[in-house]
Design an enzyme around this catalytic site. Structure first.
Site, PDB file in Angstrom:
ATOM      1  N   HIS A 185       8.149   8.719   4.152  1.00  0.00           N
ATOM      2  CA  HIS A 185       6.960   9.555   4.390  1.00  0.00           C
ATOM      3  C   HIS A 185       7.208  11.017   4.028  1.00  0.00           C
ATOM      4  CE1 HIS A 185       4.566   6.545   7.078  1.00  0.00           C
ATOM      5  NE2 HIS A 185       5.421   5.914   6.310  1.00  0.00           N
ATOM      6  N   ASP A 225       0.813  -1.225   0.000  1.00  0.00           N
ATOM      7  CA  ASP A 225       0.000   0.000   0.000  1.00  0.00           C
ATOM      8  C   ASP A 225       0.847   1.275   0.000  1.00  0.00           C
ATOM      9  OD1 ASP A 225       0.804  -0.844   2.570  1.00  0.00           O
ATOM     10  OD2 ASP A 225      -0.739   0.367   3.530  1.00  0.00           O
ATOM     11  N   GLU A 283      -0.588  -2.063   5.162  1.00  0.00           N
ATOM     12  CA  GLU A 283       0.344  -2.016   6.291  1.00  0.00           C
ATOM     13  C   GLU A 283       0.262  -0.672   7.008  1.00  0.00           C
ATOM     14  OE1 GLU A 283       3.454  -1.124   8.795  1.00  0.00           O
ATOM     15  OE2 GLU A 283       3.402  -0.143   6.847  1.00  0.00           O
ATOM     16  N   GLU A 284      -0.068   0.385   6.266  1.00  0.00           N
ATOM     17  CA  GLU A 284       0.000   1.742   6.826  1.00  0.00           C
ATOM     18  C   GLU A 284      -1.165   2.092   7.750  1.00  0.00           C
ATOM     19  OE1 GLU A 284       2.440   3.725   6.614  1.00  0.00           O
ATOM     20  OE2 GLU A 284       3.587   3.221   4.817  1.00  0.00           O
TER      21      GLU A 284
HETATM   22 NI    NI Z   1       6.569   1.310   5.341  1.00  0.00          NI
END
Ligand code: NI
Length: 392
Positions: A365, A80, A141-142
């Protein structure tokens, strides 16, 4: 084996880059990885494999059987992206995100590319497999609750002897792989506290009950938890990251909300902090004579590597690849690979993708995140070394 691995790595470089760039240009957020799933399934089918998909989420699991009997070993990639706008220019990143407001800023495009090429290579060389390889392409996962727990529930780990995973890591230089023997990533929890009481005119505080002052006092008191109540030998973070209250400079508000995150490695410390946040919040509300609601939600558990699996893996990587294993400190970031290593023995690694000479230094990020794509080969080689050594 070293030569076999480097020759496979050269042979699959184009695939690694093509997969990664396609995925980078077409990122999708957690629980909505529909096109990503389609891409993964089509690559695997083209490689002669039989991927399995699920109704609850966009994860894909693909089992590759060998000719010889042997262990069942799993490898996992998360698929993702993040809800953020990519700010890389077309010249810096010609394959930058085509999806408005979504970006592969955590490198999961790379993780997926590596596992796809790994599956392609093993499918083309079944003679290298003993037992079964399970490739887990995990969604979400996020975003808690994440996809790992769901895929485990669906049987992704059934009969699995060991599992491996990695994160491309811009805090490490290309050519290095980071490991820990135990705790590697933290349990990541969320808490929200709301104070309510009668507000009033800013000139007459004695006629109101100041919820904002109460909330400020709570923020201060929480900071005494880690410094005064958690053992100096344990590790924890309590961060209040949001405090919202009031609408005007001369009105004492009737509501103050705050939220924050707690990061821990041990369940005992986690329980202690949970209890203290509750007790402090209620104690302060009691002192001010106001109402208080506390919501604490546990996120992913801490990711604890299995030391013996780590040792074997870094021996294999040292022996059969040019990648240099380095011991790293754990980080307080959450990662739902934690669920897999709670269920079966396994290890998670950080694969270096920073390259100062090329100016690739940005943290994950970030809206201008990039990776050195040679790290894809590094990760691919590490997976191969770990796998081939464990079945030889
Ligand atoms: Ni990651």
């Amino acid at each position: 084996m070293k030569e076999l691995i480097s020759s496979l790595s050269r042979q699959y470089t184009e695939n690694l880059i093509a997969h990664r760039r396609y995925l980078h240009a077409h990122p999708e957020p957690s629980f909505k990885e529909y096109n990503t799933r389609e891409y993964i399934v089509s690559v695997l089918k083209r490689a002669g494999l039989e991927p399995v998909t699920y109704e609850g989420g966009c994860g894909v699991v693909c089992r590759i059987k060998g000719d010889r009997p042997g262990k069942r070993i799993a490898f996992r990639a998360d698929i993702d992206a993040l809800c953020m706008q990519e700010e890389n220019s077309l010249s810096a990143c010609p394959y930058r995100s085509e999806n408005e407001g979504v970006m592969h800023a955590c490198g999961h495009d790379g993780h997926t590319a590596v596992l796809l090429a790994f599956a392609e290579a093993l499918s083309a060389h079944r003679e290298l497999i003993a037992g079964e390889v399970v490739c887990i392409f995990q969604h979400a996962e996020e975003t808690p609750p994440g996809g790992a727990a769901y895929l485990i529930e669906q049987g992704a780990l059934d009969g699995v002897d060991e599992i491996y995973g990695m994160h491309l890591w811009p805090a490490l230089d290309l050519g290095r792989i980071g490991y820990t023997h135990g705790a590697m990533m933290a349990a990541a929890d969320m808490f929200e506290v709301t104070f309510t009481g009668p507000g009033g005119h800013g000139s007459q505080p004695h006629n109101s009950k100041d919820v904002l002052l109460a909330a400020c006092s709570a923020v201060e008191q929480y900071q005494g938890i880690v410094s005064r109540q958690v053992s100096a030998l344990d590790t924890a973070v309590v961060s209040v990251c949001r405090l919202t209250s009031g609408t005007a400079y001369n009105v004492i508000p009737d509501r103050a909300e705050l939220s924050g995150t707690v990061r821990t490695f041990s369940e005992d410390v986690q329980s202690l902090i949970m209890e203290r946040i509750d007790r402090i919040s209620r104690g302060i509300a009691d002192m001010y004579g106001i109402g208080c609601e506390v919501n604490y939600s546990k996120g992913f558990p801490a990711l604890i590597n299995h030391a013996s699996v780590v040792d074997r893996a870094i021996q294999s990587i040292s022996a059969h690849t040019p990648i240099q294993p380095v011991s790293v400190q754990p980080v307080m970031i959450g990662e739902d690979f934690a669920f897999y290593v709670k269920s079966v023995p396994g290890a998670f690694f950080f694969v270096g993708c920073r390259n100062r000479e090329k100016g690739i230094v940005c943290a994950i990020h970030s809206p201008v995140y990039r990776m050195d794509e040679e790290a894809l080969n590094a990760a691919f080689e590490c997976f191969l070394a770990v796998y081939l050594d464990s079945v030889k």
